[in-house]
Design a protein around this motif. Sequence first.
Motif, PDB file in Angstrom:
ATOM      1  N   ALA A 109       0.810  -1.222   0.000  1.00 23.70           N
ATOM      2  CA  ALA A 109       0.000   0.000   0.000  1.00 23.70           C
ATOM      3  C   ALA A 109       0.843   1.272   0.000  1.00 23.70           C
ATOM      4  CB  ALA A 109      -0.932  -0.002   1.214  1.00 23.70           C
ATOM      5  N   HIS A 110       2.156   1.137   0.094  1.00 21.85           N
ATOM      6  CA  HIS A 110       3.048   2.291   0.155  1.00 21.85           C
ATOM      7  C   HIS A 110       3.036   3.025  -1.180  1.00 21.85           C
ATOM      8  CE1 HIS A 110       6.671   4.673   0.852  1.00 21.85           C
ATOM      9  NE2 HIS A 110       6.644   4.290   2.115  1.00 21.85           N
ATOM     10  N   PRO A 111       2.946   4.364  -1.168  1.00 29.53           N
ATOM     11  CA  PRO A 111       2.979   5.101  -2.447  1.00 29.53           C
ATOM     12  C   PRO A 111       4.336   4.951  -3.142  1.00 29.53           C
ATOM     13  CG  PRO A 111       3.135   6.617  -0.588  1.00 29.53           C
ATOM     14  CD  PRO A 111       2.816   5.272  -0.011  1.00 29.53           C
ATOM     15  N   ASP A 112       4.336   5.039  -4.464  1.00 30.81           N
ATOM     16  CA  ASP A 112       5.559   4.920  -5.240  1.00 30.81           C
ATOM     17  C   ASP A 112       6.384   6.195  -5.104  1.00 30.81           C
ATOM     18  OD1 ASP A 112       7.316   3.591  -6.864  1.00 30.81           O
ATOM     19  OD2 ASP A 112       6.442   4.408  -8.711  1.00 30.81           O
ATOM     20  N   MET A 113       7.684   6.035  -4.870  1.00 30.17           N
ATOM     21  CA  MET A 113       8.572   7.175  -4.680  1.00 30.17           C
ATOM     22  C   MET A 113       9.807   7.009  -5.538  1.00 30.17           C
ATOM     23  SD  MET A 113       8.308   7.753  -0.550  1.00 30.17           S
ATOM     24  CE  MET A 113       6.716   8.093   0.228  1.00 30.17           C
ATOM     25  N   SER A 114      10.366   8.139  -5.954  1.00 27.15           N
ATOM     26  CA  SER A 114      11.564   8.089  -6.791  1.00 27.15           C
ATOM     27  C   SER A 114      12.663   8.962  -6.168  1.00 27.15           C
ATOM     28  CB  SER A 114      11.237   8.508  -8.217  1.00 27.15           C
ATOM     29  OG  SER A 114      10.560   9.762  -8.224  1.00 27.15           O
ATOM     30  N   ASP A 115      12.750  10.239  -6.609  1.00 21.39           N
ATOM     31  CA  ASP A 115      13.831  11.063  -6.038  1.00 21.39           C
ATOM     32  C   ASP A 115      13.594  11.302  -4.554  1.00 21.39           C
ATOM     33  OD1 ASP A 115      12.777  14.101  -7.798  1.00 21.39           O
ATOM     34  OD2 ASP A 115      11.636  12.550  -6.803  1.00 21.39           O
ATOM     35  N   PHE A 116      14.704  11.460  -3.833  1.00 24.34           N
ATOM     36  CA  PHE A 116      14.661  11.363  -2.374  1.00 24.34           C
ATOM     37  C   PHE A 116      15.676  12.325  -1.772  1.00 24.34           C
ATOM     38  CE2 PHE A 116      16.474   9.610   1.518  1.00 24.34           C
ATOM     39  CZ  PHE A 116      15.371   9.230   2.261  1.00 24.34           C
ATOM     40  N   LEU A 117      15.280  12.967  -0.672  1.00 23.67           N
ATOM     41  CA  LEU A 117      16.183  13.818   0.106  1.00 23.67           C
ATOM     42  C   LEU A 117      15.935  13.550   1.585  1.00 23.67           C
ATOM     43  CD1 LEU A 117      18.230  16.145   0.445  1.00 23.67           C
ATOM     44  CD2 LEU A 117      16.308  17.747   0.245  1.00 23.67           C
ATOM     45  N   GLY A 118      16.984  13.197   2.299  1.00 26.60           N
ATOM     46  CA  GLY A 118      16.853  12.907   3.717  1.00 26.60           C
ATOM     47  C   GLY A 118      17.956  13.551   4.530  1.00 26.60           C
ATOM     48  N   LEU A 119      17.614  13.984   5.747  1.00 29.25           N
ATOM     49  CA  LEU A 119      18.581  14.627   6.625  1.00 29.25           C
ATOM     50  C   LEU A 119      18.343  14.202   8.067  1.00 29.25           C
ATOM     51  CD1 LEU A 119      18.676  18.363   5.454  1.00 29.25           C
ATOM     52  CD2 LEU A 119      20.649  16.870   5.617  1.00 29.25           C
ATOM     53  N   PRO A 120      19.412  13.977   8.846  1.00 34.12           N
ATOM     54  CA  PRO A 120      19.224  13.729  10.281  1.00 34.12           C
ATOM     55  C   PRO A 120      18.902  15.029  11.012  1.00 34.12           C
ATOM     56  CG  PRO A 120      21.563  13.788   9.761  1.00 34.12           C
ATOM     57  CD  PRO A 120      20.826  13.929   8.447  1.00 34.12           C
ATOM     58  N   GLY A 129      16.145  12.515  15.385  1.00 32.55           N
ATOM     59  CA  GLY A 129      15.142  12.244  14.371  1.00 32.55           C
ATOM     60  C   GLY A 129      15.747  12.286  12.987  1.00 32.55           C
ATOM     61  N   ALA A 130      14.934  11.962  12.009  1.00 27.19           N
ATOM     62  CA  ALA A 130      15.358  12.031  10.610  1.00 27.19           C
ATOM     63  C   ALA A 130      14.196  12.535   9.775  1.00 27.19           C
ATOM     64  CB  ALA A 130      15.819  10.661  10.120  1.00 27.19           C
ATOM     65  N   LEU A 131      14.517  13.440   8.851  1.00 30.41           N
ATOM     66  CA  LEU A 131      13.517  14.090   8.014  1.00 30.41           C
ATOM     67  C   LEU A 131      13.695  13.615   6.581  1.00 30.41           C
ATOM     68  CD1 LEU A 131      11.284  16.264   8.100  1.00 30.41           C
ATOM     69  CD2 LEU A 131      13.064  17.990   7.852  1.00 30.41           C
ATOM     70  N   PHE A 132      12.603  13.195   5.955  1.00 22.81           N
ATOM     71  CA  PHE A 132      12.663  12.629   4.606  1.00 22.81           C
ATOM     72  C   PHE A 132      11.695  13.352   3.678  1.00 22.81           C
ATOM     73  CE2 PHE A 132      12.605   9.383   7.946  1.00 22.81           C
ATOM     74  CZ  PHE A 132      13.909   8.889   7.879  1.00 22.81           C
ATOM     75  N   LEU A 133      12.127  13.572   2.442  1.00 22.05           N
ATOM     76  CA  LEU A 133      11.259  14.116   1.397  1.00 22.05           C
ATOM     77  C   LEU A 133      11.365  13.235   0.167  1.00 22.05           C
ATOM     78  CD1 LEU A 133      12.151  17.921   1.638  1.00 22.05           C
ATOM     79  CD2 LEU A 133      10.136  16.806   2.564  1.00 22.05           C
ATOM     80  N   ALA A 134      10.279  13.108  -0.584  1.00 25.37           N
ATOM     81  CA  ALA A 134      10.300  12.292  -1.796  1.00 25.37           C
ATOM     82  C   ALA A 134       9.421  12.921  -2.866  1.00 25.37           C
ATOM     83  CB  ALA A 134       9.826  10.874  -1.496  1.00 25.37           C
ATOM     84  N   ASN A 135       9.818  12.714  -4.118  1.00 28.01           N
ATOM     85  CA  ASN A 135       9.066  13.148  -5.294  1.00 28.01           C
ATOM     86  C   ASN A 135       8.941  14.671  -5.366  1.00 28.01           C
ATOM     87  OD1 ASN A 135       8.770  10.386  -5.391  1.00 28.01           O
ATOM     88  ND2 ASN A 135       6.596  10.432  -5.900  1.00 28.01           N
ATOM     89  N   LYS A 136      10.024  15.297  -5.816  1.00 29.19           N
ATOM     90  CA  LYS A 136      10.019  16.743  -6.015  1.00 29.19           C
ATOM     91  C   LYS A 136       9.011  17.118  -7.098  1.00 29.19           C
ATOM     92  CE  LYS A 136      12.000  20.954  -5.903  1.00 29.19           C
ATOM     93  NZ  LYS A 136      12.125  21.808  -4.719  1.00 29.19           N
ATOM     94  N   LEU A 137       8.140  18.065  -6.782  1.00 33.32           N
ATOM     95  CA  LEU A 137       7.124  18.508  -7.742  1.00 33.32           C
ATOM     96  C   LEU A 137       7.657  19.731  -8.472  1.00 33.32           C
ATOM     97  CD1 LEU A 137       3.974  18.151  -5.468  1.00 33.32           C
ATOM     98  CD2 LEU A 137       4.671  16.627  -7.321  1.00 33.32           C
ATOM     99  N   ARG A 138       8.349  19.504  -9.576  1.00 29.25           N
ATOM    100  CA  ARG A 138       8.932  20.598 -10.344  1.00 29.25           C
ATOM    101  C   ARG A 138       7.950  21.057 -11.421  1.00 29.25           C
ATOM    102  NH1 ARG A 138      14.078  17.633 -12.373  1.00 29.25           N
ATOM    103  NH2 ARG A 138      12.473  16.047 -12.589  1.00 29.25           N
ATOM    104  N   PRO A 139       8.062  22.302 -11.856  1.00 28.92           N
ATOM    105  CA  PRO A 139       7.122  22.795 -12.881  1.00 28.92           C
ATOM    106  C   PRO A 139       7.065  21.935 -14.126  1.00 28.92           C
ATOM    107  CG  PRO A 139       8.398  24.601 -11.961  1.00 28.92           C
ATOM    108  CD  PRO A 139       8.972  23.340 -11.395  1.00 28.92           C
ATOM    109  N   GLU A 140       8.230  21.400 -14.538  1.00 28.32           N
ATOM    110  CA  GLU A 140       8.227  20.651 -15.781  1.00 28.32           C
ATOM    111  C   GLU A 140       7.561  19.294 -15.666  1.00 28.32           C
ATOM    112  OE1 GLU A 140      10.835  21.657 -14.138  1.00 28.32           O
ATOM    113  OE2 GLU A 140      12.433  20.162 -14.008  1.00 28.32           O
ATOM    114  N   ASN A 141       7.349  18.788 -14.454  1.00 28.63           N
ATOM    115  CA  ASN A 141       6.678  17.490 -14.331  1.00 28.63           C
ATOM    116  C   ASN A 141       5.603  17.516 -13.263  1.00 28.63           C
ATOM    117  OD1 ASN A 141       8.165  17.538 -12.028  1.00 28.63           O
ATOM    118  ND2 ASN A 141       9.215  15.581 -12.333  1.00 28.63           N
ATOM    119  N   ALA A 142       5.007  18.702 -13.053  1.00 32.73           N
ATOM    120  CA  ALA A 142       3.996  18.824 -11.994  1.00 32.73           C
ATOM    121  C   ALA A 142       2.811  17.916 -12.235  1.00 32.73           C
ATOM    122  CB  ALA A 142       3.525  20.279 -11.893  1.00 32.73           C
TER     123      ALA A 142
END
Length: 389
Positions: A109-120, A129-142
């Motif tokens: 059930a986990h959403p599909d993810m590609s590009d990734f940015l993580g920081l402690p 803790g650790a902070l995670f981001l996934a799937n950058k929403l850029r104008p060219e592929n919004a």
Amino acid sequence: MSQGPRSGLAAVSSALLAMSRHLEVRDVLKTIVASARELLDAQYAALGVPDDHGGFAQFVVDGVSEEQWKAIGPLPRQHGILAAMLHQARPERLADVREDPRFEGWPAAHPDMSDFLGLPIRDGDEIIGALFLANKLRPENADSPHRKPDSGCGFTEDDEELLSILAQHAAIALTNARLYERSRELTIAEERSRLAHELHDAVSQKLFSLRLTAQAAAALVDRDPSRAKGELQQVTTLAAEAADELRAAVVELRPAALDEDGLVATLRTHVQVLDRAHTARVTFTSRDVRALPAAQEEALLRVAQEALHNALRHSGADHVDVTLHKRGPDTVLRITDDGKGFDPTTVRRAGRHLGLVSMRDRAGGIGGSLTVESAPGKGTTIEMEAPGG
């Protein structure tokens, strides 16, 4: 830094101010995650706080619906990329997290993810803790956030720098929230100790007299029943006086937390304690209530405490709900239970036993009102309306 829709000093300032407004740890975590996702224009964001057993004590997500999150299942373990954030203490920026050799898959059930940015998130040398981001929403592929793996990572070095700044302030906000919760726990412990001393001083002498009178009545039962009856009547009087003094001692103790935290936070803490202590589910919600004068906040708190006591001790309820909200210019407190209820026509007779008289006095003392709705087998709703707020 990147010139996305939420970049710039104003956006960073808004995110930092949002984090500083909250004192509850869970609220701080949610604010950090939401701020990071919006600020860096990502589809998904998450923040994990590690436990000491290879898992996460708390894990907060943003961009995933509640239904999705429930379908995903238990909290993740510290493995793969998540472990890298916590144990290697360095940022991770990946073009496709699925292609990384440390990637170990995710639930169906986990959403599909590609590009990734993580920081402690660090507090000195400790990773909290650790902070995670996934799937950058850029104008060219919004319109198509799941970009192709070979198109490069959507998150830039500027994004990483911005997230690093956010993580540093997140560490401060999270540490402050933890210190606040520990301080509040100490305050509650101190208040309980003070309450014990007050109750002892106010009631112990009356109880001593009660015991002596009861002993005298027992000694007179056989040889002088008439005097024994008189002594037993005195026992009844002393017991009532002891009960009144006990209630007065409790009523006059204004909790330190009310002065320091205000009505909403104090009520929330009180409800959380009761929810843990009783088998009934006790819940609290608040909407749009601002600070009130001290007398009004104390009256609302005392009515809530009395009504909760009745519901949990006498009603047999499975669920008790407390709400605090605005109604026009006034503040409304409502305590609803699904217990056995009672006949409102007997309220005069039951009023003193249920504390309804004191609740009405408290409401009237601040220019407010109290209403009681109940029926046998239909539960009870007690509503107090206070001016202002």
